[in-house]
Structures are given as C-alpha cells and as structure tokens.
Design a protein around this motif. Structure first.
Motif, mmCIF file in Angstrom:
data_model
loop_
_atom_site.group_PDB
_atom_site.id
_atom_site.type_symbol
_atom_site.label_atom_id
_atom_site.label_comp_id
_atom_site.label_asym_id
_atom_site.label_seq_id
_atom_site.Cartn_x
_atom_site.Cartn_y
_atom_site.Cartn_z
ATOM 1 N N LEU A 99 -6.364 -23.956 15.590
ATOM 2 C CA LEU A 99 -7.645 -23.420 15.137
ATOM 3 C C LEU A 99 -8.288 -22.546 16.199
ATOM 4 O O LEU A 99 -8.890 -21.513 15.889
ATOM 5 C CB LEU A 99 -8.570 -24.563 14.712
ATOM 6 C CG LEU A 99 -8.049 -25.401 13.535
ATOM 7 C CD1 LEU A 99 -8.964 -26.590 13.273
ATOM 8 C CD2 LEU A 99 -7.856 -24.559 12.291
ATOM 9 N N GLN B 203 -6.700 -14.107 15.208
ATOM 10 C CA GLN B 203 -6.883 -13.629 13.833
ATOM 11 C C GLN B 203 -5.552 -13.254 13.182
ATOM 12 O O GLN B 203 -5.311 -12.103 12.815
ATOM 13 C CB GLN B 203 -7.847 -12.433 13.818
ATOM 14 C CG GLN B 203 -9.271 -12.764 14.214
ATOM 15 C CD GLN B 203 -9.967 -13.620 13.168
ATOM 16 O OE1 GLN B 203 -10.108 -13.218 12.029
ATOM 17 N NE2 GLN B 203 -10.381 -14.816 13.561
ATOM 18 N N PRO C 144 -6.987 -26.003 5.235
ATOM 19 C CA PRO C 144 -8.294 -25.457 4.814
ATOM 20 C C PRO C 144 -9.132 -24.955 5.991
ATOM 21 O O PRO C 144 -9.830 -23.945 5.863
ATOM 22 C CB PRO C 144 -8.986 -26.638 4.132
ATOM 23 C CG PRO C 144 -7.938 -27.660 3.892
ATOM 24 C CD PRO C 144 -6.829 -27.400 4.861
ATOM 25 N N GLU C 145 -9.057 -25.643 7.121
ATOM 26 C CA GLU C 145 -9.808 -25.206 8.300
ATOM 27 C C GLU C 145 -9.278 -23.869 8.813
ATOM 28 O O GLU C 145 -10.055 -22.985 9.178
ATOM 29 C CB GLU C 145 -9.730 -26.256 9.402
ATOM 30 C CG GLU C 145 -10.405 -27.569 9.051
ATOM 31 C CD GLU C 145 -10.259 -28.597 10.157
ATOM 32 O OE1 GLU C 145 -10.765 -28.343 11.266
ATOM 33 O OE2 GLU C 145 -9.614 -29.640 9.911
ATOM 34 N N LEU D 255 -7.758 -21.571 7.033
ATOM 35 C CA LEU D 255 -8.148 -20.519 6.094
ATOM 36 C C LEU D 255 -9.645 -20.238 6.107
ATOM 37 O O LEU D 255 -10.074 -19.156 5.723
ATOM 38 C CB LEU D 255 -7.668 -20.871 4.684
ATOM 39 C CG LEU D 255 -6.148 -20.819 4.509
ATOM 40 C CD1 LEU D 255 -5.741 -21.330 3.133
ATOM 41 C CD2 LEU D 255 -5.603 -19.425 4.764
ATOM 42 N N SER D 256 -10.446 -21.191 6.571
ATOM 43 C CA SER D 256 -11.885 -20.905 6.695
ATOM 44 C C SER D 256 -12.139 -19.986 7.898
ATOM 45 O O SER D 256 -13.068 -19.198 7.884
ATOM 46 C CB SER D 256 -12.700 -22.191 6.811
ATOM 47 O OG SER D 256 -12.535 -22.789 8.074
ATOM 48 N N ILE D 257 -11.276 -20.070 8.906
ATOM 49 C CA ILE D 257 -11.393 -19.205 10.088
ATOM 50 C C ILE D 257 -10.807 -17.822 9.802
ATOM 51 O O ILE D 257 -11.369 -16.804 10.186
ATOM 52 C CB ILE D 257 -10.685 -19.842 11.307
ATOM 53 C CG1 ILE D 257 -11.410 -21.123 11.713
ATOM 54 C CG2 ILE D 257 -10.605 -18.872 12.486
ATOM 55 C CD1 ILE D 257 -10.663 -21.971 12.731
ATOM 56 N N PRO E 17 -9.618 -16.218 6.451
ATOM 57 C CA PRO E 17 -9.445 -16.345 5.000
ATOM 58 C C PRO E 17 -8.289 -15.534 4.406
ATOM 59 O O PRO E 17 -7.713 -15.936 3.396
ATOM 60 C CB PRO E 17 -10.780 -15.861 4.428
ATOM 61 C CG PRO E 17 -11.747 -15.952 5.552
ATOM 62 C CD PRO E 17 -10.967 -15.779 6.807
ATOM 63 N N GLY F 144 -4.188 -23.557 -0.530
ATOM 64 C CA GLY F 144 -4.189 -22.147 -0.135
ATOM 65 C C GLY F 144 -2.921 -21.598 0.478
ATOM 66 O O GLY F 144 -2.868 -20.425 0.820
#
Length: 179
Positions: free
Chosen positions: A42, A49, A69-70, A72-74, A76, A99
């Motif tokens: 993360l 990126q 999910p974490e 993809l939240s960083i 997307p 995802g």
C-alpha cells in the motif's frame, strides 16, 4: 527505463518468484516495484501509482483479498491480477467481485500475467468440462468457501465444518486437489 514504461507492482511473499517475475517484466520494459506484504504494498502503491499489479492471494500473514480493496482505493485505475497456488472457486469469485481483472493459478510466467491483464472481456466460447470435479476437489472448494465466509478465521471455520482446528490446518497446508 523510458518514461513510457508501464508501472507494475508485484505483491508476493515468495522472494524467488518475485525476483524471476521482476526480471522478466523489466526485460519487457516495465517499471517494476516489489512488495512482500500488505503494508509495504500500500505504501509503494501510493508512491509508485502502478497501472498494473499482481497480488498473491495468500501472503505470509494476510490475505490478498483484504489488501485488494485498499490497493484499489489508492490506485483506482490499477488493473490487478490475483495469483495463487491455492485456487478455489470461492476465492476466484471474491477476487473478481473485489475488483481484480483476472485470477491465475501458480505457477505462472510473465507471458501468462500479461495475457491475463490484456484480456478485457469474458469468453462465451470457453470450454466447459465434461466430467464433474472429484469429491476431494469439492471438499477443498467447500472448505475454502467456509473459510472465506469466516474471514480466514481457522477456529471459526473448523467449528462451522464440525472438525478439529488442527485437522483443518493440516488440510489447508496441502496443495489443492486436482479436478
């Protein structure tokens, strides 16, 4: 590295696998970062990126499904392929729901990872197996489903399955049964 190199994040706790995949992807002109656990992944995702990522389903002390999910939240728009040596229908379905763009069973090579990332649509012509899975495979799938329902908690899963915790641990240490 050229500026046009795609950024890839490899998340896996197997040092040798990471090293081999990293070198193979660098030869294909990818800008590669490697993380061996969720926290490191993360942190690197925030800095690096990545446009694409490989995520091991079963890291040493955590599930890749919890990291997905974490991640993809960083990032997307990151396209994530989940890799595992412990495949099951339940985890494949969950990975896609969370995802991931694809799910591959190890061992895999760089070409298989790239093909999985490139595939953007399902295949209605996919071959349907003629023979059903074995009883042992169905047992493995059921254990994985119940384990998933209990968020990876071995004790709760063993209680739900009506088996001793150590018996369940032994079953989980084995490789998945072939179909």
């Amino acid at each position: 590295m050229q500026d046009s190199a795609q950024r890839l994040l490899i998340i896996d706790d197997d040092d040798m696998f990471c090293h081999v995949l990293e070198r193979a992807m660098q030869r294909r002109n990818f800008d590669v970062e490697v993380a061996h656990d969720g926290l490191q992944a993360l942190e690197l995702a925030g800095r690096h990126q990545p446009e694409i990522a490989t995520l091991d389903l079963k890291l040493e002390n955590e599930s890749g499904l919890k990291i997905l999910p974490e991640l993809l939240s960083i990032v997307p728009d990151c396209r994530v392929v989940v890799l595992t040596g412990y495949s099951s229908i339940a985890t494949a379905v969950e990975a896609i729901k969370l995802g991931a763009v694809n799910y591959l069973c190890k061992p895999v090579d760089a070409d298989e990872v790239l093909a999985a990332l490139a595939k953007t649509e399902g295949n209605p012509e996919a071959e349907v197996a003629d023979n059903p899975p074995s009883i042992n495979r169905l047992t493995w799938e059921h254990i994985q489903k119940v384990l998933q329902e209990h968020d990876g908690n071995i004790s709760a899963t063993a209680r739900a399955l009506g088996m001793h915790r150590r018996t369940l641990q032994r079953k989980l240490q084995k490789r998945p049964v072939r179909r």
